[in-house]
Design a protein around this motif. Structure first.
Motif, PDB file in Angstrom:
ATOM      1  N   ALA A 128      -1.036  -2.782  -6.749  1.00  0.00           N
ATOM      2  CA  ALA A 128       0.036  -3.758  -6.534  1.00  0.00           C
ATOM      3  C   ALA A 128       0.103  -4.100  -5.057  1.00  0.00           C
ATOM      4  O   ALA A 128      -0.316  -3.314  -4.203  1.00  0.00           O
ATOM      5  N   ASN A 129       0.636  -5.290  -4.729  1.00  0.00           N
ATOM      6  CA  ASN A 129       0.797  -5.667  -3.325  1.00  0.00           C
ATOM      7  C   ASN A 129       1.854  -4.789  -2.659  1.00  0.00           C
ATOM      8  O   ASN A 129       2.869  -4.432  -3.278  1.00  0.00           O
ATOM      9  N   GLY A 130       1.621  -4.447  -1.398  1.00  0.00           N
ATOM     10  CA  GLY A 130       2.585  -3.637  -0.666  1.00  0.00           C
ATOM     11  C   GLY A 130       1.913  -2.775   0.375  1.00  0.00           C
ATOM     12  O   GLY A 130       0.713  -2.900   0.647  1.00  0.00           O
ATOM     13  N   THR A 131       2.706  -1.905   0.993  1.00  0.00           N
ATOM     14  CA  THR A 131       2.195  -0.988   2.013  1.00  0.00           C
ATOM     15  C   THR A 131       2.680   0.424   1.708  1.00  0.00           C
ATOM     16  O   THR A 131       3.728   0.624   1.084  1.00  0.00           O
ATOM     17  N   CYS A 132       1.930   1.419   2.171  1.00  0.00           N
ATOM     18  CA  CYS A 132       2.341   2.810   2.014  1.00  0.00           C
ATOM     19  C   CYS A 132       1.589   3.668   3.019  1.00  0.00           C
ATOM     20  O   CYS A 132       0.691   3.186   3.717  1.00  0.00           O
ATOM     21  N   SER A 133       1.963   4.941   3.094  1.00  0.00           N
ATOM     22  CA  SER A 133       1.309   5.885   3.996  1.00  0.00           C
ATOM     23  C   SER A 133       0.985   7.170   3.254  1.00  0.00           C
ATOM     24  O   SER A 133       1.704   7.573   2.332  1.00  0.00           O
ATOM     25  N   VAL A 134      -0.094   7.820   3.693  1.00  0.00           N
ATOM     26  CA  VAL A 134      -0.478   9.129   3.186  1.00  0.00           C
ATOM     27  C   VAL A 134      -0.571  10.072   4.380  1.00  0.00           C
ATOM     28  O   VAL A 134      -1.191   9.738   5.397  1.00  0.00           O
ATOM     29  N   VAL A 135       0.061  11.239   4.282  1.00  0.00           N
ATOM     30  CA  VAL A 135       0.009  12.253   5.333  1.00  0.00           C
ATOM     31  C   VAL A 135      -0.718  13.477   4.786  1.00  0.00           C
ATOM     32  O   VAL A 135      -0.363  13.995   3.725  1.00  0.00           O
ATOM     33  N   ALA A 136      -1.746  13.924   5.508  1.00  0.00           N
ATOM     34  CA  ALA A 136      -2.499  15.116   5.134  1.00  0.00           C
ATOM     35  C   ALA A 136      -2.082  16.264   6.044  1.00  0.00           C
ATOM     36  O   ALA A 136      -2.154  16.151   7.268  1.00  0.00           O
ATOM     37  N   ASN A 137      -1.619  17.363   5.458  1.00  0.00           N
ATOM     38  CA  ASN A 137      -1.172  18.533   6.213  1.00  0.00           C
ATOM     39  C   ASN A 137      -2.142  19.677   6.001  1.00  0.00           C
ATOM     40  O   ASN A 137      -2.447  20.049   4.866  1.00  0.00           O
ATOM     41  N   VAL A 138      -2.611  20.246   7.117  1.00  0.00           N
ATOM     42  CA  VAL A 138      -3.485  21.423   7.074  1.00  0.00           C
ATOM     43  C   VAL A 138      -2.887  22.446   8.025  1.00  0.00           C
ATOM     44  O   VAL A 138      -2.856  22.237   9.238  1.00  0.00           O
ATOM     45  N   GLY A 139      -2.407  23.557   7.478  1.00  0.00           N
ATOM     46  CA  GLY A 139      -1.690  24.504   8.319  1.00  0.00           C
ATOM     47  C   GLY A 139      -0.462  23.844   8.898  1.00  0.00           C
ATOM     48  O   GLY A 139       0.351  23.266   8.175  1.00  0.00           O
ATOM     49  N   HIS A 140      -0.332  23.872  10.221  1.00  0.00           N
ATOM     50  CA  HIS A 140       0.806  23.236  10.892  1.00  0.00           C
ATOM     51  C   HIS A 140       0.384  21.980  11.641  1.00  0.00           C
ATOM     52  O   HIS A 140       1.068  21.544  12.568  1.00  0.00           O
ATOM     53  N   GLN A 141      -0.736  21.389  11.227  1.00  0.00           N
ATOM     54  CA  GLN A 141      -1.210  20.141  11.820  1.00  0.00           C
ATOM     55  C   GLN A 141      -1.228  19.061  10.740  1.00  0.00           C
ATOM     56  O   GLN A 141      -1.263  19.361   9.551  1.00  0.00           O
ATOM     57  N   SER A 142      -1.226  17.806  11.164  1.00  0.00           N
ATOM     58  CA  SER A 142      -1.243  16.730  10.179  1.00  0.00           C
ATOM     59  C   SER A 142      -1.897  15.493  10.754  1.00  0.00           C
ATOM     60  O   SER A 142      -2.050  15.350  11.972  1.00  0.00           O
ATOM     61  N   ALA A 143      -2.295  14.594   9.866  1.00  0.00           N
ATOM     62  CA  ALA A 143      -2.836  13.286  10.229  1.00  0.00           C
ATOM     63  C   ALA A 143      -2.427  12.326   9.130  1.00  0.00           C
ATOM     64  O   ALA A 143      -2.042  12.742   8.030  1.00  0.00           O
ATOM     65  N   SER A 144      -2.523  11.023   9.400  1.00  0.00           N
ATOM     66  CA  SER A 144      -2.025  10.063   8.426  1.00  0.00           C
ATOM     67  C   SER A 144      -2.948   8.859   8.337  1.00  0.00           C
ATOM     68  O   SER A 144      -3.749   8.588   9.238  1.00  0.00           O
ATOM     69  N   ILE A 145      -2.809   8.120   7.225  1.00  0.00           N
ATOM     70  CA  ILE A 145      -3.517   6.869   7.026  1.00  0.00           C
ATOM     71  C   ILE A 145      -2.542   5.851   6.457  1.00  0.00           C
ATOM     72  O   ILE A 145      -1.742   6.163   5.564  1.00  0.00           O
ATOM     73  N   GLY A 146      -2.547   4.638   7.033  1.00  0.00           N
ATOM     74  CA  GLY A 146      -1.724   3.561   6.524  1.00  0.00           C
ATOM     75  C   GLY A 146      -2.530   2.679   5.586  1.00  0.00           C
ATOM     76  O   GLY A 146      -3.697   2.368   5.853  1.00  0.00           O
ATOM     77  N   ILE A 147      -1.934   2.286   4.462  1.00  0.00           N
ATOM     78  CA  ILE A 147      -2.620   1.513   3.432  1.00  0.00           C
ATOM     79  C   ILE A 147      -1.857   0.224   3.181  1.00  0.00           C
ATOM     80  O   ILE A 147      -0.633   0.239   2.987  1.00  0.00           O
ATOM     81  N   THR A 148      -2.567  -0.909   3.202  1.00  0.00           N
ATOM     82  CA  THR A 148      -1.967  -2.214   2.952  1.00  0.00           C
ATOM     83  C   THR A 148      -2.725  -2.910   1.830  1.00  0.00           C
ATOM     84  O   THR A 148      -3.958  -2.967   1.855  1.00  0.00           O
ATOM     85  N   VAL A 149      -1.994  -3.419   0.842  1.00  0.00           N
ATOM     86  CA  VAL A 149      -2.603  -4.165  -0.268  1.00  0.00           C
ATOM     87  C   VAL A 149      -2.024  -5.569  -0.258  1.00  0.00           C
ATOM     88  O   VAL A 149      -0.804  -5.745  -0.276  1.00  0.00           O
ATOM     89  N   GLY A 150      -2.895  -6.589  -0.188  1.00  0.00           N
ATOM     90  CA  GLY A 150      -2.445  -7.977  -0.242  1.00  0.00           C
ATOM     91  C   GLY A 150      -1.916  -8.509   1.060  1.00  0.00           C
ATOM     92  O   GLY A 150      -1.046  -9.382   1.074  1.00  0.00           O
ATOM     93  N   GLY A 151      -2.403  -8.032   2.192  1.00  0.00           N
ATOM     94  CA  GLY A 151      -1.976  -8.540   3.483  1.00  0.00           C
ATOM     95  C   GLY A 151      -0.751  -7.832   3.989  1.00  0.00           C
ATOM     96  O   GLY A 151      -0.364  -6.768   3.508  1.00  0.00           O
ATOM     97  N   GLY A 152      -0.098  -8.423   4.961  1.00  0.00           N
ATOM     98  CA  GLY A 152       1.065  -7.796   5.569  1.00  0.00           C
ATOM     99  C   GLY A 152       0.667  -7.055   6.828  1.00  0.00           C
ATOM    100  O   GLY A 152      -0.514  -6.866   7.115  1.00  0.00           O
ATOM    101  N   GLY A 153       1.629  -6.663   7.600  1.00  0.00           N
ATOM    102  CA  GLY A 153       1.347  -5.990   8.861  1.00  0.00           C
ATOM    103  C   GLY A 153       2.201  -4.766   9.037  1.00  0.00           C
ATOM    104  O   GLY A 153       2.890  -4.316   8.126  1.00  0.00           O
TER     105      GLY A 153
END
Length: 319
Positions: free
Chosen positions: A104-129
Motif C-alpha cells: 500500500a502507499n505510505g511510509t514506515c520505519s524498521v529498527v533492528a536491535n542487536v544487544g544495546h545497539q540499533s540501526a534503522s531503515i526508512g521505507i517509502t511506497v508510492g513517493g512522498g518524502g
C-alpha cells in the motif's frame, strides 16, 4: 553562541578554570573518564532507505550486520509498516537478510536491535518524502542514581514514536509519543551504553545514551533546579553549581537550549567570573534567553561529572 563546550573541575579544595560564553578548560586530577559512546557501525542496515513506485512493485531486500558478539539475530521492530509493506525474514543468523514487499502507499520505519545497539531503515511506497525529523542532541550522559535526562524530537508532520528496546536494563525511557514535538524522559538504571531510536514515518534519529556508575558520596548539584522566564526578552536569572566529594571534570551540555546541532535557540548559560582565573566550586552562573527574535520552549542544561551523580537544570522560556 552556537557551540558552548565547557569543562568545570570540582572537588573539595580542587581548583578549576571557568570561562564565560564558550570558555576554556583547566588542568587537575579529573578522575577516571566516563565510558566512550557507542561505536559507530556496531549495527548497520544496508541500504538505509528503500523506496517503491507503488503497491505491486518488485520486492527488495535489506541486510542487518553487526560487530556485537554473542547475538544470533536482531530484534526487528516495525513502525507503521502494516499495511504499507510485509517483511519476511530470510535468515536467523547475522548477517540477517529480510525481504520487503510493498502492499500500500505510505511510509514506515524498521529498527533492528542487536544487544544495546540499533540501526534503522526508512521505507517509502508510492513517493512522498521525509518528515523533517530532528532532535535536541546526539548523546546524553547520565549517572546511576542521578538526575534523569530528556530528549525532545520535532517533525513537520506525522507521529513521533520511541523505540526503547535497545536500552532495556540500562535506562527507563518514558513518553509514548504523538504529534510533534515530543519530549522523552530518560532515567538511568545501570552502567552501560545504548542507542535510543525515535521514529516518524520513514525518518529516524538514533540517540546515544551513556550511563556512568555512581561514586560513593560524589555528586554535583545545581540550584535552582528549574528556571522560568515570562517572555523571550526577560532578564537573565542566576544559579549556583556545587559539589560533594571528588567529582573530577564536570561537563556542561546545553545543546537542547542552544539549538546544537539543530533545533530552536532558546537560552544559554554563562559562568560568572569565568575569565580563566582559577576558581573553586561553588561557581555562579546566569541563564539568558536569546531574545524576542528567537524561540520559546523548554530545554535542559546537564552538568555531568566524571565521577558521581549529575545534575539537570530545566529552563522554560514563555512566548
Amino acid at each position: 553562541m552556537d557551540v558552548r563546550a565547557r569543562a568545570l573541575f570540582g572537588s573539595i579544595a580542587l581548583a578549576l578554570s571557568l570561562a564565560a560564553c564558550g570558555g576554556g578548560g583547566s588542568s587537575g586530577n579529573p578522575g577516571p573518564p566516563p565510558p566512550p559512546p557507542p561505536g559507530p557501525g556496531s549495527v548497520s542496515i544496508t541500504p538505509t532507505a528503500m523506496s517503491f513506485s507503488g503497491p505491486g512493485a518488485a520486492a527488495q531486500t535489506f541486510t542487518v550486520s553487526s560487530t556485537v558478539s554473542g547475538v544470533s539475530a536482531p530484534t526487528i521492530d516495525q513502525f507503521g509498516c502494516s499495511p504499507v509493506v510485509t517483511i519476511t525474514a530470510n535468515s536467523s543468523t547475522l548477517p540477517a537478510t529480510y525481504t520487503v514487499t510493498p502492499t500500500a502507499n505510505g511510509t514506515c520505519s524498521v529498527v533492528a536491535n542487536v544487544g544495546h545497539q540499533s540501526a534503522s531503515i526508512g521505507i517509502t511506497v508510492g513517493g512522498g518524502g521525509g518528515s523533517g525529523l530532528s532532535g535536541s542532541g546526539g548523546t546524553i550522559t547520565l549517572t546511576v542514581g542521578g538526575t534523569p535526562g530528556t530528549f525532545t524530537a520535532s517533525a513537520s508532520s506525522g507521529t513521533i514514536v520511541p523505540d526503547t528496546t535497545a536500552c532495556n536494563g540500562i535506562a527507563q525511557i518514558s513518553g509514548a509519543g504523538g504529534a510533534s514535538p515530543q519530549t522523552f524522559t530518560i532515567t538511568p538504571l545501570a552502567a552501560g551504553s545504548c542507542v535510543f531510536t525515535v521514529v516518524d514515518g520513514s525518518s529516524t534519529i538514533g540517540v546515544n545514551i551513556i550511563v556512568n556508575s555512581p561514586a560513593s558520596g560524589a555528586a554535583v548539584f545545581v540550584t535552582p533546579q528549574s528556571m522560568t522566564f515570562a517572555t523571550r526578552g526577560a532578564a537573565a536569572q542566576s544559579g549556583t553549581i556545587t559539589n560533594t566529594g571528588q567529582v573530577g571534570n564536570v561537563s556542561i551540555n546545553e545543546d537542547s537550549c542552544t539549538g546544537t546541532p539543530t533545533g530552536p535557540k532558546i537560552a544559554f548559560i554563562t559562568i560568572v567570573g569565568g575569565t580563566g582565573a582559577p576558581t573553586s566550586l561553588p561557581a555562579n552562573f546566569t541563564v539568558t534567553p536569546y531574545g524576542p527574535s528567537f524561540s520559546s520552549g523548554t530545554c535542559t542544561i546537564i552538568f555531568t561529572p566524571q565521577v558521581g551523580a549529575s545534575a539537570t537544570l530545566t529552563v522554560t522560556v514563555n512566548p
